[in-house]
Design a protein around this motif. Structure first.
Motif, PDB file in Angstrom:
ATOM      1  N   LYS A   1      49.082  34.997 -29.803  1.00  0.00           N
ATOM      2  CA  LYS A   1      49.983  35.719 -28.903  1.00  0.00           C
ATOM      3  C   LYS A   1      50.468  34.754 -27.832  1.00  0.00           C
ATOM      4  O   LYS A   1      49.709  33.948 -27.316  1.00  0.00           O
ATOM      5  CB  LYS A   1      49.260  36.899 -28.258  1.00  0.00           C
ATOM      6  CG  LYS A   1      48.966  38.013 -29.237  1.00  0.00           C
ATOM      7  CD  LYS A   1      48.376  39.201 -28.534  1.00  0.00           C
ATOM      8  CE  LYS A   1      49.523  39.940 -27.901  1.00  0.00           C
ATOM      9  NZ  LYS A   1      49.226  41.251 -27.392  1.00  0.00           N
ATOM     10  N   LEU A   2      51.734  34.851 -27.517  1.00  0.00           N
ATOM     11  CA  LEU A   2      52.338  34.021 -26.476  1.00  0.00           C
ATOM     12  C   LEU A   2      52.786  34.912 -25.327  1.00  0.00           C
ATOM     13  O   LEU A   2      52.803  36.141 -25.461  1.00  0.00           O
ATOM     14  CB  LEU A   2      53.540  33.270 -27.060  1.00  0.00           C
ATOM     15  CG  LEU A   2      53.263  32.441 -28.311  1.00  0.00           C
ATOM     16  CD1 LEU A   2      54.563  31.904 -28.891  1.00  0.00           C
ATOM     17  CD2 LEU A   2      52.284  31.318 -28.009  1.00  0.00           C
ATOM     18  N   THR A   3      53.179  34.312 -24.227  1.00  0.00           N
ATOM     19  CA  THR A   3      53.704  35.104 -23.120  1.00  0.00           C
ATOM     20  C   THR A   3      54.894  35.922 -23.602  1.00  0.00           C
ATOM     21  O   THR A   3      55.019  37.101 -23.291  1.00  0.00           O
ATOM     22  CB  THR A   3      54.113  34.188 -21.950  1.00  0.00           C
ATOM     23  OG1 THR A   3      52.962  33.437 -21.554  1.00  0.00           O
ATOM     24  CG2 THR A   3      54.635  34.989 -20.787  1.00  0.00           C
TER      25      THR A   3
END
Length: 139
Positions: free
Chosen positions: A120-122
């Motif tokens: 998961k990324l920002t």
């Protein structure tokens, strides 16, 4: 890179979210494998690229937002990572019925790759898969 050293080789390119870019990405990754001296993993790398890109287009892309394909090589692994802008929808392997048109992509990824995961990324997420390099120590 999980479990790997810094990449010896790296390539990254962004694509518009259109189906015609899937074979373009697939061919590029396969050619990189050959160019980087890893022709033994080129076919599997091409198929993994197709599956990861298809999932990005079907479940992770937004209109006019690019998806990115990063390819890297270390002494131990050839890695394909696809990043898309839709992080709230994480991929999960599922069982497809015989008549289902979709639902087998991550099963293919799980079967072909040595490792795979979702980060998961920002904004968005990256789904990556690694192929061990044949003959590499501790691959």
């Amino acid at each position: 890179m999980t479990g790997s050293c810094d990449p010896d080789r790296h390539d990254a390119i962004s694509y518009t979210p259109y189906p015609q870019n899937i074979p373009v990405a697939r061919r590029r990754v396969a050619q990189l494998a050959v160019d980087w001296g890893q022709s033994g993993v080129a076919a599997d790398a091409a198929l993994l690229t197709s599956e990861l890109c298809i999932n990005a287009l079907l479940y992770g892309c937004l209109h006019d937002r690019l998806f990115r394909v990063e390819t890297s090589l270390t002494a131990k692994a050839f890695r394909i990572a696809v990043t898309d802008p839709k992080g709230e929808r994480l991929p999960e392997p599922r069982t497809a019925d015989d008549g289902d048109q979709f639902g087998r992509g991550l099963l293919i990824v799980r079967t072909l790759s040595s490792r795979w995961a979702v980060e998961k990324l920002t904004v968005g997420k990256t789904v990556w898969a690694e192929l061990d390099i044949p003959g590499a120590p501790n691959a």
